[in-house]
Scaffold this motif. Structure first.
Motif, PDB file in Angstrom:
ATOM      1  N   GLU A  72      40.403  38.334  38.981  1.00  0.00           N
ATOM      2  CA  GLU A  72      41.418  38.953  38.127  1.00  0.00           C
ATOM      3  C   GLU A  72      41.095  40.418  37.890  1.00  0.00           C
ATOM      4  O   GLU A  72      41.986  41.268  37.887  1.00  0.00           O
ATOM      5  CB  GLU A  72      41.517  38.211  36.792  1.00  0.00           C
ATOM      6  N   GLU A  73      39.820  40.730  37.682  1.00  0.00           N
ATOM      7  CA  GLU A  73      39.396  42.111  37.478  1.00  0.00           C
ATOM      8  C   GLU A  73      39.692  42.947  38.721  1.00  0.00           C
ATOM      9  O   GLU A  73      40.189  44.068  38.635  1.00  0.00           O
ATOM     10  CB  GLU A  73      37.901  42.150  37.158  1.00  0.00           C
ATOM     11  N   ALA A  74      39.404  42.382  39.890  1.00  0.00           N
ATOM     12  CA  ALA A  74      39.666  43.105  41.134  1.00  0.00           C
ATOM     13  C   ALA A  74      41.158  43.293  41.345  1.00  0.00           C
ATOM     14  O   ALA A  74      41.592  44.368  41.790  1.00  0.00           O
ATOM     15  CB  ALA A  74      39.060  42.345  42.308  1.00  0.00           C
ATOM     16  N   ASP A  75      41.967  42.288  41.027  1.00  0.00           N
ATOM     17  CA  ASP A  75      43.421  42.422  41.168  1.00  0.00           C
ATOM     18  C   ASP A  75      43.965  43.475  40.215  1.00  0.00           C
ATOM     19  O   ASP A  75      44.867  44.234  40.564  1.00  0.00           O
ATOM     20  CB  ASP A  75      44.117  41.084  40.909  1.00  0.00           C
ATOM     21  N   LYS A  76      43.419  43.488  39.009  1.00  0.00           N
ATOM     22  CA  LYS A  76      43.891  44.447  38.009  1.00  0.00           C
ATOM     23  C   LYS A  76      43.615  45.877  38.455  1.00  0.00           C
ATOM     24  O   LYS A  76      44.413  46.778  38.227  1.00  0.00           O
ATOM     25  CB  LYS A  76      43.202  44.166  36.670  1.00  0.00           C
ATOM     26  N   HIS A  77      42.501  46.082  39.125  1.00  0.00           N
ATOM     27  CA  HIS A  77      42.112  47.435  39.516  1.00  0.00           C
ATOM     28  C   HIS A  77      42.469  47.769  40.966  1.00  0.00           C
ATOM     29  O   HIS A  77      42.174  48.867  41.434  1.00  0.00           O
ATOM     30  CB  HIS A  77      40.613  47.623  39.309  1.00  0.00           C
ATOM     31  N   SER A  78      43.091  46.838  41.663  1.00  0.00           N
ATOM     32  CA  SER A  78      43.408  47.111  43.068  1.00  0.00           C
ATOM     33  C   SER A  78      44.459  48.208  43.213  1.00  0.00           C
ATOM     34  O   SER A  78      44.459  48.937  44.202  1.00  0.00           O
ATOM     35  CB  SER A  78      43.882  45.829  43.760  1.00  0.00           C
ATOM     36  N   LYS A  79      45.341  48.335  42.235  1.00  0.00           N
ATOM     37  CA  LYS A  79      46.379  49.373  42.293  1.00  0.00           C
ATOM     38  C   LYS A  79      45.911  50.700  41.710  1.00  0.00           C
ATOM     39  O   LYS A  79      46.558  51.719  41.905  1.00  0.00           O
ATOM     40  CB  LYS A  79      47.621  48.894  41.547  1.00  0.00           C
ATOM     41  N   ASP A  80      44.784  50.672  41.011  1.00  0.00           N
ATOM     42  CA  ASP A  80      44.261  51.888  40.388  1.00  0.00           C
ATOM     43  C   ASP A  80      43.447  52.662  41.421  1.00  0.00           C
ATOM     44  O   ASP A  80      42.395  52.215  41.865  1.00  0.00           O
ATOM     45  CB  ASP A  80      43.390  51.491  39.183  1.00  0.00           C
ATOM     46  N   LYS A  81      43.929  53.818  41.787  1.00  0.00           N
ATOM     47  CA  LYS A  81      43.259  54.598  42.827  1.00  0.00           C
ATOM     48  C   LYS A  81      42.000  55.293  42.320  1.00  0.00           C
ATOM     49  O   LYS A  81      41.121  55.638  43.097  1.00  0.00           O
ATOM     50  CB  LYS A  81      44.235  55.630  43.393  1.00  0.00           C
ATOM     51  N   LEU A  82      41.892  55.485  41.027  1.00  0.00           N
ATOM     52  CA  LEU A  82      40.736  56.161  40.458  1.00  0.00           C
ATOM     53  C   LEU A  82      39.558  55.201  40.214  1.00  0.00           C
ATOM     54  O   LEU A  82      38.412  55.630  40.132  1.00  0.00           O
ATOM     55  CB  LEU A  82      41.131  56.837  39.145  1.00  0.00           C
TER      56      LEU A  82
END
Length: 104
Positions: A72-82
């Motif tokens: 879930e953490e990886a999915d949440k940050h997958s769209k965050d380019k930073l």
């Protein structure tokens, strides 16, 4: 007379074997109780204790929930380019305490 003697010897050998097994069991129980008293059962000798089915299921559940949280953490940050940049610079845990040089 020989048969009686042989029977007596076998009984004595069985009593010795039973006494040895009881001593071994008592020593293992003492070790287990010592580990429990010190709250080091998990860190103790792995050859002494076998995990119960309940303990194995609990560990499997913990592992699955940890994996789910990581996914879930990886999915949440997958769209965050930073996010990958901040992770590489080890700036994810730092909140508002960044100075000017760290922010650059």
């Amino acid at each position: 007379h020989d048969l009686e003697k042989e029977c007596f010897n076998k009984m004595r050998d069985q009593e010795r074997t039973a006494a040895n097994e009881e001593d071994t069991k008592r020593k293992r129980e003492d070790t287990i109780n010592e580990l429990r008293k010190n709250n080091t059962v998990d860190k103790g000798e792995h050859g002494i204790l076998e995990k119960s089915l309940h303990d194995l299921a609990r560990e499997k559940y913990k592992f699955a929930s940890r994996k789910k949280e990581d996914d879930e953490e990886a999915d949440k940050h997958s769209k965050d380019k930073l996010y990958p940049v901040l992770a590489r610079l080890d700036l994810l845990d730092k909140q508002d305490n960044l100075n000017h040089n760290e922010a650059l």
